[in-house]
Design a protein around this motif. Sequence first.
Motif, PDB file in Angstrom:
ATOM      1  N   GLU A 101      -3.189  -1.695  -7.367  1.00 35.53           N
ATOM      2  CA  GLU A 101      -2.524  -2.484  -5.518  1.00 35.53           C
ATOM      3  C   GLU A 101      -2.562  -3.780  -5.857  1.00 35.53           C
ATOM      4  O   GLU A 101      -1.568  -3.656  -5.491  1.00 35.53           O
ATOM      5  N   GLU A 102      -3.863  -4.348  -6.540  1.00 35.76           N
ATOM      6  CA  GLU A 102      -3.067  -5.866  -6.617  1.00 35.76           C
ATOM      7  C   GLU A 102      -1.458  -5.713  -7.503  1.00 35.76           C
ATOM      8  O   GLU A 102      -0.957  -6.785  -7.234  1.00 35.76           O
ATOM      9  N   TYR A 103      -1.774  -5.374  -8.784  1.00 33.89           N
ATOM     10  CA  TYR A 103      -0.776  -5.039  -9.597  1.00 33.89           C
ATOM     11  C   TYR A 103       0.967  -5.498  -8.477  1.00 33.89           C
ATOM     12  O   TYR A 103       1.757  -6.032  -8.342  1.00 33.89           O
ATOM     13  N   MET A 104       0.211  -3.723  -7.618  1.00 29.12           N
ATOM     14  CA  MET A 104       2.060  -3.600  -6.968  1.00 29.12           C
ATOM     15  C   MET A 104       2.084  -5.106  -5.424  1.00 29.12           C
ATOM     16  O   MET A 104       3.389  -5.598  -5.351  1.00 29.12           O
ATOM     17  N   ARG A 105       0.772  -5.808  -5.250  1.00 25.78           N
ATOM     18  CA  ARG A 105       1.191  -7.258  -4.466  1.00 25.78           C
ATOM     19  C   ARG A 105       1.730  -8.380  -4.691  1.00 25.78           C
ATOM     20  O   ARG A 105       2.475  -9.217  -4.336  1.00 25.78           O
ATOM     21  N   ASP A 106       1.550  -8.331  -6.766  1.00 25.65           N
ATOM     22  CA  ASP A 106       1.711  -9.927  -7.294  1.00 25.65           C
ATOM     23  C   ASP A 106       3.041  -9.319  -7.441  1.00 25.65           C
ATOM     24  O   ASP A 106       3.810 -10.705  -7.317  1.00 25.65           O
ATOM     25  N   VAL A 107       3.307  -8.030  -7.148  1.00 25.98           N
ATOM     26  CA  VAL A 107       5.262  -8.022  -7.917  1.00 25.98           C
ATOM     27  C   VAL A 107       6.550  -8.730  -6.219  1.00 25.98           C
ATOM     28  O   VAL A 107       6.782  -9.405  -6.526  1.00 25.98           O
ATOM     29  N   VAL A 108       5.516  -8.294  -5.546  1.00 26.68           N
ATOM     30  CA  VAL A 108       5.940  -8.467  -3.765  1.00 26.68           C
ATOM     31  C   VAL A 108       6.081  -9.956  -3.754  1.00 26.68           C
ATOM     32  O   VAL A 108       7.144 -10.503  -3.391  1.00 26.68           O
ATOM     33  N   LYS A 109       5.125 -10.894  -4.035  1.00 25.72           N
ATOM     34  CA  LYS A 109       4.386 -12.264  -3.966  1.00 25.72           C
ATOM     35  C   LYS A 109       6.250 -12.985  -5.115  1.00 25.72           C
ATOM     36  O   LYS A 109       6.694 -13.286  -4.436  1.00 25.72           O
ATOM     37  N   THR A 110       5.467 -12.397  -5.953  1.00 22.76           N
ATOM     38  CA  THR A 110       6.494 -13.081  -7.260  1.00 22.76           C
ATOM     39  C   THR A 110       7.522 -13.263  -7.075  1.00 22.76           C
ATOM     40  O   THR A 110       8.576 -14.050  -7.600  1.00 22.76           O
ATOM     41  N   TYR A 111       8.588 -11.828  -6.311  1.00 26.32           N
ATOM     42  CA  TYR A 111       9.997 -11.571  -5.579  1.00 26.32           C
ATOM     43  C   TYR A 111      10.436 -12.228  -4.585  1.00 26.32           C
ATOM     44  O   TYR A 111      11.249 -12.080  -4.466  1.00 26.32           O
ATOM     45  N   GLY A 112       9.609 -12.669  -4.223  1.00 27.13           N
ATOM     46  CA  GLY A 112       9.665 -11.877  -2.735  1.00 27.13           C
ATOM     47  C   GLY A 112      10.260 -11.576  -1.921  1.00 27.13           C
ATOM     48  O   GLY A 112      11.140 -11.697  -0.998  1.00 27.13           O
ATOM     49  N   LEU A 113       9.887 -10.730  -2.296  1.00 29.38           N
ATOM     50  CA  LEU A 113      10.381  -9.195  -1.340  1.00 29.38           C
ATOM     51  C   LEU A 113       9.546  -8.760  -0.411  1.00 29.38           C
ATOM     52  O   LEU A 113       9.948  -8.308   1.035  1.00 29.38           O
ATOM     53  N   SER A 114       8.536  -9.703   0.263  1.00 34.61           N
ATOM     54  CA  SER A 114       7.883  -9.660   1.665  1.00 34.61           C
ATOM     55  C   SER A 114       8.945  -9.605   2.263  1.00 34.61           C
ATOM     56  O   SER A 114       8.462  -9.112   4.208  1.00 34.61           O
ATOM     57  N   LYS A 115      10.070  -9.988   2.712  1.00 35.21           N
ATOM     58  CA  LYS A 115      10.789 -10.434   3.718  1.00 35.21           C
ATOM     59  C   LYS A 115      11.448  -8.866   4.470  1.00 35.21           C
ATOM     60  O   LYS A 115      12.140  -9.191   4.631  1.00 35.21           O
ATOM     61  N   TYR A 116      12.078  -8.218   2.873  1.00 37.80           N
ATOM     62  CA  TYR A 116      12.511  -6.939   3.202  1.00 37.80           C
ATOM     63  C   TYR A 116      11.498  -5.513   3.859  1.00 37.80           C
ATOM     64  O   TYR A 116      11.836  -4.824   3.850  1.00 37.80           O
ATOM     65  N   ILE A 117      10.016  -6.027   3.761  1.00 39.01           N
ATOM     66  CA  ILE A 117       9.654  -5.061   4.036  1.00 39.01           C
ATOM     67  C   ILE A 117       8.415  -5.052   5.444  1.00 39.01           C
ATOM     68  O   ILE A 117       8.191  -5.899   6.000  1.00 39.01           O
ATOM     69  N   LYS A 118       9.060  -4.300   6.354  1.00 33.12           N
ATOM     70  CA  LYS A 118       7.911  -4.608   7.772  1.00 33.12           C
ATOM     71  C   LYS A 118       6.620  -3.015   7.730  1.00 33.12           C
ATOM     72  O   LYS A 118       7.002  -1.936   7.688  1.00 33.12           O
ATOM     73  N   LEU A 119       5.320  -4.038   6.980  1.00 27.04           N
ATOM     74  CA  LEU A 119       4.161  -3.091   7.233  1.00 27.04           C
ATOM     75  C   LEU A 119       3.392  -2.695   8.874  1.00 27.04           C
ATOM     76  O   LEU A 119       4.031  -2.975  10.010  1.00 27.04           O
ATOM     77  N   ASN A 120       2.123  -2.108   9.404  1.00 33.25           N
ATOM     78  CA  ASN A 120       2.551  -1.685   9.908  1.00 33.25           C
ATOM     79  C   ASN A 120       3.510  -0.763  11.127  1.00 33.25           C
ATOM     80  O   ASN A 120       3.532  -1.130  12.876  1.00 33.25           O
ATOM     81  N   HIS A 121       4.204   0.049  10.403  1.00 38.07           N
ATOM     82  CA  HIS A 121       5.770   0.087  11.128  1.00 38.07           C
ATOM     83  C   HIS A 121       6.015   1.736  10.355  1.00 38.07           C
ATOM     84  O   HIS A 121       6.012   1.979   9.807  1.00 38.07           O
ATOM     85  N   GLN A 122       5.666   2.839  11.838  1.00 41.57           N
ATOM     86  CA  GLN A 122       5.788   4.540  11.167  1.00 41.57           C
ATOM     87  C   GLN A 122       7.138   4.807  11.131  1.00 41.57           C
ATOM     88  O   GLN A 122       7.242   4.665  12.140  1.00 41.57           O
ATOM     89  N   VAL A 123       7.811   5.055  10.532  1.00 47.36           N
ATOM     90  CA  VAL A 123       9.278   6.724  10.589  1.00 47.36           C
ATOM     91  C   VAL A 123       8.867   7.299  11.295  1.00 47.36           C
ATOM     92  O   VAL A 123       8.289   8.361  10.993  1.00 47.36           O
ATOM     93  N   LEU A 124       8.989   7.709  12.985  1.00 50.59           N
ATOM     94  CA  LEU A 124       8.765   8.617  13.258  1.00 50.59           C
ATOM     95  C   LEU A 124      10.247   9.820  13.507  1.00 50.59           C
ATOM     96  O   LEU A 124       9.969  10.798  13.700  1.00 50.59           O
ATOM     97  N   GLY A 125      11.140   9.694  13.244  1.00 52.63           N
ATOM     98  CA  GLY A 125      12.690  10.380  13.148  1.00 52.63           C
ATOM     99  C   GLY A 125      13.558   9.907  12.306  1.00 52.63           C
ATOM    100  O   GLY A 125      13.960   8.271  12.509  1.00 52.63           O
ATOM    101  N   ALA A 126      14.476  10.439  11.767  1.00 49.88           N
ATOM    102  CA  ALA A 126      16.283   9.697  11.532  1.00 49.88           C
ATOM    103  C   ALA A 126      17.069  10.699  12.049  1.00 49.88           C
ATOM    104  O   ALA A 126      17.013  12.092  12.061  1.00 49.88           O
ATOM    105  N   THR A 127      18.560  10.408  12.519  1.00 48.61           N
ATOM    106  CA  THR A 127      19.336  11.104  13.012  1.00 48.61           C
ATOM    107  C   THR A 127      20.901  10.709  12.559  1.00 48.61           C
ATOM    108  O   THR A 127      21.023   9.609  13.015  1.00 48.61           O
ATOM    109  N   TYR A 136      10.216  -0.013   5.668  1.00 58.51           N
ATOM    110  CA  TYR A 136       9.650   0.136   6.612  1.00 58.51           C
ATOM    111  C   TYR A 136       8.042   0.639   6.560  1.00 58.51           C
ATOM    112  O   TYR A 136       8.373   2.295   5.419  1.00 58.51           O
ATOM    113  N   ASP A 137       6.547   0.633   6.456  1.00 55.78           N
ATOM    114  CA  ASP A 137       5.065   1.362   6.205  1.00 55.78           C
ATOM    115  C   ASP A 137       4.990   1.251   7.623  1.00 55.78           C
ATOM    116  O   ASP A 137       4.387  -0.188   7.941  1.00 55.78           O
ATOM    117  N   LYS A 138       4.101   2.291   7.348  1.00 53.23           N
ATOM    118  CA  LYS A 138       2.960   2.991   8.019  1.00 53.23           C
ATOM    119  C   LYS A 138       1.769   1.779   7.776  1.00 53.23           C
ATOM    120  O   LYS A 138       0.598   1.877   8.690  1.00 53.23           O
TER     121      LYS A 138
END
Length: 580
Positions: free
Chosen positions: A147-173, A99-101
């Motif tokens: 920043e563009e390089y990081m996006r390219d890594v995500v695109k090249t290896y199809g990693l976006s399916k693991y990434i949830k943007l605009n999601h902020q972690v608020l806590g963990a128990t 998750y990334d905020k």
Amino acid sequence: MTPIAIHDTSRKELSPPPKAPLKYDYNVIVDEVPGKPDVCPTVDEPFSQRKEDGSYTVLNQPLGMRRKLRVVCVGAGASGINMAYKIQSHMKDVEFVTYDKNSDVGGTWFENRYPGVACDTNSHGYAFTYHLKADWTAIFSPGAEIEEYMRDVVKTYGLSKYIKLNHQVLGATWDAEKAKWHVKVRKGDDPNSEFVDTCDIFINASGLLNHWKMPDIPGLSKFRGKLIHTAAWPEDLDLKGKKVALIGIGSSAIQVLPQIQPLVESCSIYIRSPTWIAPSREGELLSSEQIKRYQDYPEEHLEYCRDLESLANKRFGYITRGSEDQKKLYEAWSNHMQKGLESRPEYYDKLHPTFGVGCRRPTPGPGFLEALTQPNVEAVFSGVDYIDETGLTTNQRDRREFDVIICATGFDVSFKPRFPVIGIDSINLQEQWSKPENTKAYLSMFTNNFPNYITVLGPGSPSAQGSIIVSIERISDYIIKFLNKFQHETIKTFEINKRCLDELNEHMQEQLKLTVWTDNCSSWFKNGNSQGPVIALHPGGRLHFFALLMDPRWEDFNYTYWNKNRYAYWGNGYTLREVE
Ligand SMILES: Cc1cc2nc3c(=O)[nH]c(=O)nc-3n(C[C@H](O)[C@H](O)[C@H](O)COP(=O)(O)OP(=O)(O)OC[C@H]3O[C@@H](n4cnc5c(N)ncnc54)[C@H](O)[C@@H]3O)c2cc1C
Ligand SMILES: NC(=O)c1ccc[n+]([C@@H]2O[C@H](COP(=O)([O-])OP(=O)(O)OC[C@H]3O[C@@H](n4cnc5c(N)ncnc54)[C@H](OP(=O)(O)O)[C@@H]3O)[C@@H](O)[C@H]2O)c1
């Protein structure tokens, strides 16, 4: 003796090993529920093989079966992206989500957009080994390119399916009974969109330099002009003809000043501590011929990347207090600063440190000394007493008026998570790590009271030498080894042994005393203090750290197991390989 034939046909008559029946397939991955991306399936718990009367039965399954795991991570900067890549390419039966905020990936490089933001380590070394980049435009490439390089890594290896943007972690128990982490997440800004994601392993890759901080100066909020922090630079900021105050002299300020100096009417830079300004080729562009050569001759490019690595790995030499390397650097950098400040020798006296080179993270500063000596720039060697509606006061009497205040005042590097992480007996990691002397992590990843919890680049990482990308990759390789063990041996919980952690920390703090990192300088390695323990750094060179990661000391952890007999995973004497 009759030699055994290599192709022994009698073997064909042997009955094949029993196939593992389906009921052992408790590890099947539950597919994501279509249309319900935020509802995360939970993992079935493995069964125990002990009968009700207490007798023990061998599991009728081969060695090599895997438990299905759900791993939740925070962050889609370099660390989170790389974690997704490593899990995808090296593991099976693992559900992974990070998750990334933010609204896009890249972390540091998505957020820091101030003029002049660039790599301070050679870009060819600031790339994952599985995704080298031959066409960096400069030796120290601009932030936007990274920043563009990081996006390219995500695109090249199809990693976006693991990434949830605009999601902020608020806590963990931590749920000790179920051996799960319950991670509270908010989607977007809507408090009604909060949900809980439950996982076996929780990885915190939320960045060691992500929590930017405004200076604690009285009256700061009263200022009526523009007040900004370098890590949150407004896109539309127009500095043309403005009177600007720049607070701080870390890497951010050193990159900003040469960029804004030609635009502004005046700039006063507030410097309360000396620092080293390194001679540097930063910003030097690579010629199109050079780029083409790296592209056409990948072997040559690889060789170049290897050379950069070797160089970075030798840097610990100068960190050792009193070493020849340290003495040479001290002299060379002193000369560089003296020469650059020839026209303002009084600046040199104030800026030149007495602490060792590397006590603070060395700051390459192309154009910085030149900008500092321009007529429209003034260095004020003082902290700021207070700020009012229109200006800044130092030494209780020197007041100057400004249109804009730029705070290049760095980050909170206390390592306290920015959200509550509640472990065993409701202990909050924010409290456990509230004092520097208690901020301890084993190999920068594990701490006691927090089972199945891993920090990436936590306290004691090798983040002061060379490109951090290389360290991030080596750390993730260790995490993969760990996850594999966890998955195969049906481990329920792992927790670093407190005694090991304490002994390790005792050793680290003593070892650090041999280095210039413990000299008397303020630095983020000590969370902005000049005294007190160095909490951010591993006490040795990068190679030293990597060597420790190669051969994990599994015995330093306490484990519990899903099966009541820890060897149950040995199964029925067959291996999965032969069954398959
Ligand atoms: C301006 C700057 C320049 C740098 N230059 C270099 C360099 O040249 N060379 C070098 O080796 N290192 C450099 N560094 C260090 C740099 O931080 C690392 O190189 C690297 O980018 C760290 O990656 P990361 O993924 O660990 O952290 P980050 O890039 O900081 O990513 C962390 C991510 O976690 C997310 N996050 C945080 N909290 C939450 C939450 N609660 N919920 C959801 N998401 C969350 C953030 O949004 C962010 O995207 C630099 C740092 C800065 C600040
Ligand atoms: N690629 C790059 O070149 C690059 C660029 C930016 C950042 N980075 C990374 O990020 C790290 C942090 O860099 P940074 O420059 O953002 O932060 P920093 O190195 O921590 O520097 C912060 C500066 O702000 C000053 N400061 C803080 N609070 C103050 C106050 N209340 N009053 C006056 N001055 C105050 C500090 O002074 P004191 O020292 O006196 O506390 C220091 O000079 C770097 O070391 C580097 O690892 C890298």
